[in-house]
Scaffold this active site. Structure first.
Site, PDB file in Angstrom:
ATOM      1  N   SER A  75       0.803  -1.454  -0.236  1.00  0.00           N
ATOM      2  CA  SER A  75      -0.017  -0.255   0.347  1.00  0.00           C
ATOM      3  C   SER A  75       0.748   1.022   0.046  1.00  0.00           C
ATOM      4  CB  SER A  75      -0.672   0.194   1.129  1.00  0.00           C
ATOM      5  OG  SER A  75      -1.307   1.011   1.526  1.00  0.00           O
ATOM      6  N   TYR A 127      -2.899  -0.288  10.370  1.00  0.00           N
ATOM      7  CA  TYR A 127      -2.230  -0.284   9.195  1.00  0.00           C
ATOM      8  C   TYR A 127      -0.940   0.126   8.260  1.00  0.00           C
ATOM      9  CZ  TYR A 127      -3.413  -0.808   4.110  1.00  0.00           C
ATOM     10  OH  TYR A 127      -3.511  -1.309   3.155  1.00  0.00           O
TER      11      TYR A 127
HETATM   12  N1  NAP Z   1      -8.280  -0.483  -1.122  1.00  0.00           N
HETATM   13  C1  NAP Z   1      -7.867   0.079  -1.195  1.00  0.00           C
HETATM   14  O1  NAP Z   1      -8.117   1.072  -1.213  1.00  0.00           O
HETATM   15  C2  NAP Z   1      -5.967  -0.226  -1.031  1.00  0.00           C
HETATM   16  C3  NAP Z   1      -4.883   0.241  -1.269  1.00  0.00           C
HETATM   17  C4  NAP Z   1      -3.726  -0.380  -1.166  1.00  0.00           C
HETATM   18  C5  NAP Z   1      -3.648  -1.275  -0.447  1.00  0.00           C
HETATM   19  N2  NAP Z   1      -4.220  -2.022  -0.504  1.00  0.00           N
HETATM   20  C6  NAP Z   1      -4.595  -3.564  -0.806  1.00  0.00           C
HETATM   21  O2  NAP Z   1      -5.027  -4.852  -0.678  1.00  0.00           O
HETATM   22  C7  NAP Z   1      -5.306  -5.527  -0.532  1.00  0.00           C
HETATM   23  C8  NAP Z   1      -6.733  -5.781  -0.899  1.00  0.00           C
HETATM   24  O3  NAP Z   1      -8.127  -4.894  -0.320  1.00  0.00           O
HETATM   25  P1  NAP Z   1      -9.503  -5.072  -0.888  1.00  0.00           P
HETATM   26  O4  NAP Z   1      -9.928  -3.279  -0.831  1.00  0.00           O
HETATM   27  O5  NAP Z   1      -9.898  -5.545  -2.128  1.00  0.00           O
HETATM   28  O6  NAP Z   1     -10.200  -5.200   0.318  1.00  0.00           O
HETATM   29  P2  NAP Z   1     -11.317  -5.703   0.418  1.00  0.00           P
HETATM   30  O7  NAP Z   1     -12.585  -5.311  -0.672  1.00  0.00           O
HETATM   31  O8  NAP Z   1     -12.136  -5.648   2.289  1.00  0.00           O
HETATM   32  O9  NAP Z   1     -11.353  -7.139   0.915  1.00  0.00           O
HETATM   33  C9  NAP Z   1     -10.154  -7.981   1.693  1.00  0.00           C
HETATM   34  C10 NAP Z   1      -9.759  -9.380   1.185  1.00  0.00           C
HETATM   35  O10 NAP Z   1      -9.425 -10.387   2.212  1.00  0.00           O
HETATM   36  C11 NAP Z   1     -10.048 -11.411   2.971  1.00  0.00           C
HETATM   37  N3  NAP Z   1      -9.519 -11.457   3.690  1.00  0.00           N
HETATM   38  C12 NAP Z   1      -9.287 -10.100   5.032  1.00  0.00           C
HETATM   39  N4  NAP Z   1      -9.065 -10.818   6.720  1.00  0.00           N
HETATM   40  C13 NAP Z   1      -8.882 -12.459   6.049  1.00  0.00           C
HETATM   41  C14 NAP Z   1      -9.059 -12.879   7.008  1.00  0.00           C
HETATM   42  N5  NAP Z   1      -8.540 -13.559   8.156  1.00  0.00           N
HETATM   43  N6  NAP Z   1      -8.801 -14.792   6.120  1.00  0.00           N
HETATM   44  C15 NAP Z   1      -8.939 -14.521   4.908  1.00  0.00           C
HETATM   45  N7  NAP Z   1      -9.602 -14.133   4.702  1.00  0.00           N
HETATM   46  C16 NAP Z   1      -9.558 -12.528   4.612  1.00  0.00           C
HETATM   47  C17 NAP Z   1     -11.319 -10.846   2.713  1.00  0.00           C
HETATM   48  O11 NAP Z   1     -12.434 -12.494   2.552  1.00  0.00           O
HETATM   49  P3  NAP Z   1     -13.951 -12.002   3.445  1.00  0.00           P
HETATM   50  O12 NAP Z   1     -14.720 -11.567   1.870  1.00  0.00           O
HETATM   51  O13 NAP Z   1     -13.157 -13.909   3.030  1.00  0.00           O
HETATM   52  O14 NAP Z   1     -13.740 -11.689   3.839  1.00  0.00           O
HETATM   53  C18 NAP Z   1     -11.370 -10.204   0.795  1.00  0.00           C
HETATM   54  O15 NAP Z   1     -11.158 -11.222   0.325  1.00  0.00           O
HETATM   55  C19 NAP Z   1      -5.424  -5.315   1.164  1.00  0.00           C
HETATM   56  O16 NAP Z   1      -4.388  -6.104   1.696  1.00  0.00           O
HETATM   57  C20 NAP Z   1      -5.696  -4.066   1.042  1.00  0.00           C
HETATM   58  O17 NAP Z   1      -3.953  -3.527   2.008  1.00  0.00           O
HETATM   59  C21 NAP Z   1      -6.179  -1.427  -0.058  1.00  0.00           C
END
Ligand code: NAP
Length: 225
Positions: A128, A141
């Protein structure tokens, strides 16, 4: 076809990464057991699920035992923090963030290292912007993502037969971002954020880079266009 395991593939960025890699890889779709995860595995040809709670380490080790060779491991699963100051952040919140975003990734890596070595594999860590610069309200975070960079950097030196890529996206239009903007009390404008398909394309580009090169770091910032 080579095999790729993507954690957090049930929705958000992980689902887009799965769609981007589906034409070139047999997929293992990570996520806690859900109808959405099952539906995606049915939709994408050659896909099956790796349905585990990533912080249940006995379950993770048992699921990993079935994998003898793995070409690509994308550490994408992650959670956001409550956006409190350090003064207001309780110990449990620190533990929750570091457990899911850092320790679970380290442990999944550890149990899959033999399979990755067998394929001279490639690890991709979804980091990130917060893993390069910590802002006020983001300490747990950011610490988890700085830690994830350290994990990737050490692994790259310890395992010279593997490729290790850290990807540092700015804010992405996903459910996680909607929750963050709601906590910040601002209006949600998807056009302000990176499209998850764009970040997924960068992941696919890194994975498909010919074997003579190792893409070590990719930084993506939204242009607002
Ligand atoms: N969104 C942003 O602005 C952003 C920016 C930079 C980096 N990121 C990074 O990108 C990645 C994906 O983020 P996203 O925005 O797509 O998030 P999201 O929409 O909240 O999806 C998160 C995913 O992680 C899974 N997950 C969370 N906790 C878990 C656990 N304990 N065991 C197994 N699976 C788990 C969730 O599965 P479930 O369906 O089972 O909950 C879901 O598939 C993350 O690492 C985040 O830090 C995001």
């Amino acid at each position: 076809m080579p095999t790729a395991l993507i954690t957090g593939a049930s929705r958000g960025l992980g689902e887009h990464i799965a769609r981007a890699l589906a034409p070139t890889h047999d997929l293992l779709l990570g996520g806690r057991p859900s109808a959405e995860l099952d539906a995606l595995a049915i939709e994408l040809e050659g896909a099956s699920t790796f349905a585990v709670e990533l912080t249940d380490y006995d379950e993770v080790e048992a699921a990993a035992e079935a994998i003898s060779s793995l070409d690509v491991l994308v550490h994408n699963a992650g959670i956001a923090s409550s956006l409190e100051t350090v003064e207001m952040t309780p110990v449990d919140e620190w533990r929750r963030l570091l457990e899911v975003n850092l320790i679970a990734a380290a442990e999944l890596t550890r149990v899959l290292l033999p399979a990755l070595r067998a394929a001279s594999g490639h690890l991709v860590f979804i980091n990130s912007g917060a893993g390069r610069r910590a802002n006020a309200g983001w300490a747990p975070y950011a610490a988890s993502k700085f830690g994830l960079k350290a994990l990737a950097d050490a692994l790259r030196l310890e395992e010279p037969t593997l490729r290790v890529t850290s990807i540092f996206p700015g804010r992405i239009d996903t459910e996680m971002q909607q929750d963050i903007v709601a906590i910040e009390g601002r209006e949600y404008r998807p056009e302000n954020f990176l499209k998850p398909s764009t970040v997924a394309a960068a992941v696919a580009h890194a994975v498909l880079t010919p074997a003579d090169a190792s893409p070590e770091e990719i930084v993506l910032r939204p242009t607002g266009r």
